[in-house]
Every structure is written in structure tokens, then in C-alpha cells.
Scaffold this motif. Structure first.
Motif, PDB file in Angstrom:
ATOM      1  N   THR A 107     -13.362  39.892 -25.831  1.00  0.00           N
ATOM      2  CA  THR A 107     -12.100  39.319 -25.372  1.00  0.00           C
ATOM      3  C   THR A 107     -11.921  37.896 -25.882  1.00  0.00           C
ATOM      4  N   LEU A 108     -12.975  37.090 -25.778  1.00  0.00           N
ATOM      5  CA  LEU A 108     -12.892  35.709 -26.248  1.00  0.00           C
ATOM      6  C   LEU A 108     -12.513  35.654 -27.718  1.00  0.00           C
ATOM      7  N   ILE A 109     -13.090  36.546 -28.509  1.00  0.00           N
ATOM      8  CA  ILE A 109     -12.823  36.548 -29.946  1.00  0.00           C
ATOM      9  C   ILE A 109     -11.411  37.048 -30.243  1.00  0.00           C
ATOM     10  N   ILE A 110     -10.991  38.099 -29.555  1.00  0.00           N
ATOM     11  CA  ILE A 110      -9.646  38.640 -29.780  1.00  0.00           C
ATOM     12  C   ILE A 110      -8.583  37.646 -29.323  1.00  0.00           C
ATOM     13  N   LEU A 111      -8.864  36.864 -28.307  1.00  0.00           N
ATOM     14  CA  LEU A 111      -7.913  35.836 -27.882  1.00  0.00           C
ATOM     15  C   LEU A 111      -7.650  34.814 -28.982  1.00  0.00           C
ATOM     16  N   THR A 112      -8.603  34.645 -29.897  1.00  0.00           N
ATOM     17  CA  THR A 112      -8.419  33.730 -31.024  1.00  0.00           C
ATOM     18  C   THR A 112      -7.918  34.461 -32.266  1.00  0.00           C
ATOM     19  N   ALA A 113      -7.418  35.696 -32.063  1.00  0.00           N
ATOM     20  CA  ALA A 113      -6.872  36.523 -33.151  1.00  0.00           C
ATOM     21  C   ALA A 113      -7.956  36.989 -34.112  1.00  0.00           C
ATOM     22  N   HIS A 140      -7.572  25.546 -25.165  1.00  0.00           N
ATOM     23  CA  HIS A 140      -7.699  25.459 -26.620  1.00  0.00           C
ATOM     24  C   HIS A 140      -7.937  26.842 -27.230  1.00  0.00           C
ATOM     25  N   VAL A 141      -8.651  27.693 -26.536  1.00  0.00           N
ATOM     26  CA  VAL A 141      -8.864  29.066 -27.026  1.00  0.00           C
ATOM     27  C   VAL A 141      -7.532  29.786 -27.156  1.00  0.00           C
ATOM     28  N   TYR A 142      -6.707  29.708 -26.120  1.00  0.00           N
ATOM     29  CA  TYR A 142      -5.398  30.371 -26.165  1.00  0.00           C
ATOM     30  C   TYR A 142      -4.506  29.755 -27.244  1.00  0.00           C
ATOM     31  N   ALA A 143      -4.532  28.427 -27.336  1.00  0.00           N
ATOM     32  CA  ALA A 143      -3.685  27.756 -28.327  1.00  0.00           C
ATOM     33  C   ALA A 143      -4.089  28.133 -29.743  1.00  0.00           C
ATOM     34  N   THR A 144      -5.391  28.216 -29.996  1.00  0.00           N
ATOM     35  CA  THR A 144      -5.877  28.585 -31.321  1.00  0.00           C
ATOM     36  C   THR A 144      -5.469  30.002 -31.680  1.00  0.00           C
ATOM     37  N   GLY A 145      -5.556  30.905 -30.720  1.00  0.00           N
ATOM     38  CA  GLY A 145      -5.169  32.279 -30.984  1.00  0.00           C
ATOM     39  C   GLY A 145      -3.680  32.462 -31.145  1.00  0.00           C
ATOM     40  N   ASP A 146      -2.898  31.665 -30.435  1.00  0.00           N
ATOM     41  CA  ASP A 146      -1.445  31.793 -30.501  1.00  0.00           C
ATOM     42  C   ASP A 146      -0.906  31.287 -31.834  1.00  0.00           C
ATOM     43  N   ASP A 147      -1.381  30.135 -32.284  1.00  0.00           N
ATOM     44  CA  ASP A 147      -0.962  29.573 -33.573  1.00  0.00           C
ATOM     45  C   ASP A 147      -1.992  28.530 -33.980  1.00  0.00           C
ATOM     46  N   ALA A 148      -2.910  28.919 -34.848  1.00  0.00           N
ATOM     47  CA  ALA A 148      -4.021  28.036 -35.213  1.00  0.00           C
ATOM     48  C   ALA A 148      -3.527  26.769 -35.901  1.00  0.00           C
ATOM     49  N   ALA A 172     -13.383  29.444 -16.703  1.00  0.00           N
ATOM     50  CA  ALA A 172     -13.380  28.610 -17.908  1.00  0.00           C
ATOM     51  C   ALA A 172     -12.058  28.713 -18.662  1.00  0.00           C
ATOM     52  N   LEU A 173     -11.508  29.908 -18.750  1.00  0.00           N
ATOM     53  CA  LEU A 173     -10.257  30.085 -19.487  1.00  0.00           C
ATOM     54  C   LEU A 173      -9.064  29.500 -18.749  1.00  0.00           C
ATOM     55  N   ARG A 174      -9.100  29.551 -17.425  1.00  0.00           N
ATOM     56  CA  ARG A 174      -7.939  29.107 -16.636  1.00  0.00           C
ATOM     57  C   ARG A 174      -7.979  27.636 -16.258  1.00  0.00           C
ATOM     58  N   ASN A 175      -9.168  27.059 -16.173  1.00  0.00           N
ATOM     59  CA  ASN A 175      -9.276  25.736 -15.560  1.00  0.00           C
ATOM     60  C   ASN A 175      -9.941  24.675 -16.427  1.00  0.00           C
ATOM     61  N   THR A 176     -10.187  24.974 -17.680  1.00  0.00           N
ATOM     62  CA  THR A 176     -10.819  23.974 -18.538  1.00  0.00           C
ATOM     63  C   THR A 176      -9.992  23.764 -19.797  1.00  0.00           C
ATOM     64  N   ALA A 177     -10.189  22.587 -20.405  1.00  0.00           N
ATOM     65  CA  ALA A 177      -9.513  22.297 -21.673  1.00  0.00           C
ATOM     66  C   ALA A 177      -9.946  23.281 -22.745  1.00  0.00           C
ATOM     67  N   TRP A 178     -11.211  23.670 -22.704  1.00  0.00           N
ATOM     68  CA  TRP A 178     -11.707  24.653 -23.684  1.00  0.00           C
ATOM     69  C   TRP A 178     -10.908  25.948 -23.612  1.00  0.00           C
ATOM     70  N   GLY A 179     -10.647  26.426 -22.402  1.00  0.00           N
ATOM     71  CA  GLY A 179      -9.886  27.656 -22.245  1.00  0.00           C
ATOM     72  C   GLY A 179      -8.478  27.525 -22.813  1.00  0.00           C
ATOM     73  N   GLY A 238      -3.609  37.610 -23.095  1.00  0.00           N
ATOM     74  CA  GLY A 238      -4.566  38.514 -22.471  1.00  0.00           C
ATOM     75  C   GLY A 238      -5.455  37.742 -21.513  1.00  0.00           C
ATOM     76  N   GLY A 239      -6.375  38.449 -20.887  1.00  0.00           N
ATOM     77  CA  GLY A 239      -7.268  37.803 -19.936  1.00  0.00           C
ATOM     78  C   GLY A 239      -8.434  38.696 -19.590  1.00  0.00           C
ATOM     79  N   VAL A 240      -9.411  38.109 -18.922  1.00  0.00           N
ATOM     80  CA  VAL A 240     -10.639  38.837 -18.634  1.00  0.00           C
ATOM     81  C   VAL A 240     -10.449  39.867 -17.526  1.00  0.00           C
ATOM     82  N   LEU A 241      -9.531  39.625 -16.595  1.00  0.00           N
ATOM     83  CA  LEU A 241      -9.287  40.622 -15.554  1.00  0.00           C
ATOM     84  C   LEU A 241      -8.769  41.911 -16.176  1.00  0.00           C
TER      85      LEU A 241
END
Length: 358
Positions: free
Chosen positions: A95-101, A231-239, A222-229, A306-309
């Protein structure tokens, strides 16, 4: 005269704007479209990606319960959860990898090779259980980091990188294990501990399943409450846009592949407990099963959504369908057919949802 012309000019602007069609008329059009049930459903699924998979899971449970009452029994549900646990952990990393496309085809290879390394270090090299486990976890994490290095530093496509490491890790797996299974009875108890079950009435919950749920909770936070999370979504949406916004996309991608490798290694530990052995001949379907769980969970293969749930629900859908079809007497080949059909439907639905008007 000057005052009169000024007043005339000032009153002419509102009159023109009130009669000339422009952007002000667009909201009426959008509101009309939003009022249609199809658009409302499309927007609802876009805003809540887990609703669709959750509905599928509930309908599948109800259908299989009606077809065979044994399905909803506590012992059978315990079996479904135990079977899903390993795939769910591997799908979490996927999931983490697919979130980054991206995509990771080496999931199964890393998990199986890590399990063989843990068992071999304990049984053949004589390391204590904690040392063998820690070394296996570190090596599994390093395998994920290698994928990330090749993607971010060498600039190779994730598909090509993980296809190559898939072959490499499976080959090394055969070399280290000599294609022989290591029995759980020969290992330290720590390596097989994840397969120990806690009885809750007639339901049996393994420690591996508890670890799986804790991992999902950790990654969700981590995905919902941290800057890293973010950044993961932002990178996958448009690097490129993320890079221009100051996000170090290379570091984000490297951290994602490294975290995925750590999750695969933990999945390897759970796999040993599940099988009560370390076998080099398992895991051939783990790659596709992990991707299937992520796709069925509503994550987009194009990244950024997407998300882990949803992934957890997707893994449960795979387990429920296989178990339910097996209880219904459906042959294995048709079980695979049903799962493949679900994947096609899920991808088609994702394409439709991505066209939503916002």
C-alpha cells in the motif's frame, strides 16, 4: 456633465454582468449534475474510498453465510483471519508503495527469503532466537531499501526494479535453503511464537494477527498524522508538484520502500508461525495477492489515493471469497477466476471514481 457620465458608466457594469453569461452560471450546472444519483455516488466513493470495499465484504459474508452456515462459525472465522494475516501485512507494505504510484513485485520473494534467513541463522548457524529474528528483520528491511535505492538513485522504473529483485531474491532463497524446508520444531520458540493462538471462546486469535492489527494502526497513524504521511500522498499524487513545493521526493520514496521491506520481514516472522516451518516453496502467489488486496481496498494504482483501512478490508475480501467458495465446493481454478474478476471490477470502478467532478 462629468458627474452624469460617471454615474452612467458605473451603472452600466452591473447591467452588463447581469445579462452576460459567465462563470456565475457554472455553479447552477454543477449543482444540477451533483443532484443526480450517479454523480452523488461517484463523489461519495471518491471522498470515502473504503465504503465500496466494505459493502462488498459485508455482502460476501452474508451471501456465504446463507450458502453454508458453517462459514460464520467462530472456528471458520478464526481460520479466515489466520489465512489473511500474512497477506494483510505484505499488502500493508505494498500500500505504501502504491500510494507513491509505484509497484512492488518482490513482496513474496522478500518475505520468503527473510523467513529462510531467520530459520537458517537459528538452526544452521546456531544463533539465539532473538539474534536470528533481529538479523532477519534487518536483512528484510535492507532488501526493501535496495529496491528504493535503485528507484531513487539509479532512476529505474519500480516495475523493472522489483521484477529483477524478485528473481534475485527467489534465487538466493533456493541457494541458502538448498530447497529444503526447516521444521518449526528445530527452531527457537520465538520464531514460531506468532502462530500461538489465544482462545476467545471457540474463536482463536493468533499473536500474528494481533501484530498485524497493531501494524495497521501504526501505519494508519503515520499516514494521517505526520508530515511524512502527507508527503507520501503528495508524492504519489504529483511527484513534480511535490518537488516544487519543497518535498524531497527521493527521500520519501526511499523511506517508503525501506518501510515496506521492514513490513515484509515482519510478515516473514508471522509466516513462520503460520506454517510452523520455513519453506522456500511458498509465496508464489503473495505478489498478486498483496496487489489484489490493495486494489480491492480502493487504493488507486495511479497513486495519491487510498488508505490502510481499505487494504485490510481488501485482504479480508480475498480471504472471505476463497474460504466461502471452498466451502461451497467451488474448484480452485474458479476461485482464482472470481478473485481476478473482482480485481477487474475494482480497477474499472477506480477509473470511474477518478473522473469525479469537484
Amino acid at each position: 456633465m462629468t458627474t452624469s457620465s460617471t454615474d452612467s458608466a458605473s451603472t452600466s457594469v452591473p447591467a452588463a454582468s447581469s445579462t452576460t453569461p459567465g462563470p456565475a452560471s457554472l455553479p447552477d450546472f454543477d449543482d444540477h449534475r451533483t443532484a443526480s444519483p450517479r454523480i452523488r455516488i461517484q463523489q461519495l466513493l471518491h471522498a470515502n474510498p473504503t465504503l465500496g470495499p466494505l459493502a462488498v465484504l459485508v455482502l460476501a459474508i452474508v451471501a456465504f453465510t446463507f450458502s453454508n452456515p458453517r462459514f460464520f462459525s467462530a472456528p471458520n472465522l478464526s481460520l479466515v483471519l489466520a489465512q489473511v494475516t500474512v497477506i494483510a501485512v505484505l499488502a500493508l507494505g505494498q500500500t505504501l508503495i502504491i500510494l507513491t504510484a509505484g509497484i512492488d513485485l518482490s513482496v513474496g520473494a522478500i518475505a520468503v527469503f527473510s523467513s529462510i534467513l531467520m530459520a537458517s541463522l537459528a538452526v544452521k548457524a546456531g544463533l539465539p532466537g532473538p539474534a536470528a529474528l533481529a538479523t532477519g528483520l534487518i536483512l528484510g528491511t535492507a532488501m526493501g531499501a535496495l529496491n528504493g535505492f535503485l528507484v531513487t538513485r539509479i532512476k529505474l522504473p519500480p516495475f523493472i526494479v522489483t521484477l529483477g529483485t524478485l528473481t534475485i531474491f527467489f534465487s538466493l532463497n533456493s541457494v541458502v535453503s538448498n530447497s529444503e524446508t526447516i521444521r518449526g520444531a528445530d527452531m527457537p520458540a520465538l520464531l514460531t511464537w506468532t502462530g500461538t493462538a489465544i482462545p476467545i471462546g471457540t474463536f482463536r486469535l493468533t499473536y500474528g494477527s494481533i501484530i498485524m492489527l497493531l501494524l495497521f494502526a501504526l501505519v494508519l497513524f503515520a499516514l494521517r498524522n505526520t508530515a511524512w504521511g502527507r508527503h507520501v500522498y503528495a508524492t504519489g499524487d504529483d511527484a513534480e508538484a511535490a518537488r516544487l513545493a519543497g518535498i524531497r521526493t527521493g527521500r520519501v520514496l526511499l523511506s517508503v520502500y525501506t518501510a515496506a521491506g521492514a513490513l515484509y520481514a515482519i510478515g516473514a516472522w508471522i509466516l513462520i508461525g503460520r506454517l510452523a516451518s520455513a519453506s522456500p516453496n511458498v509465496g508464489t502467489d503473495y505478489n498478486l495477492d498483496s496487489i489484489t488486496a490493495v486494489v480491492l481496498g480502493g487504493a488507486s494504482l495511479f497513486g495519491g489515493r487510498g488508505g490502510v483501512l481499505g487494504t485490510l478490508i481488501g485482504a479480508l475480501i480475498v480471504g472471505v471469497f476463497r474460504n466461502g467458495l471452498q466451502l461451497a465446493g467451488v474448484e480452485v481454478v474458479w476461485q482464482g477466476f472470481a478473485i481476478g474478476l473482482l480485481v477487474l471490477v475494482a480497477v474499472s470502478l477506480d477509473q470511474w471514481i477518478r473522473k469525479v467532478r469537484t
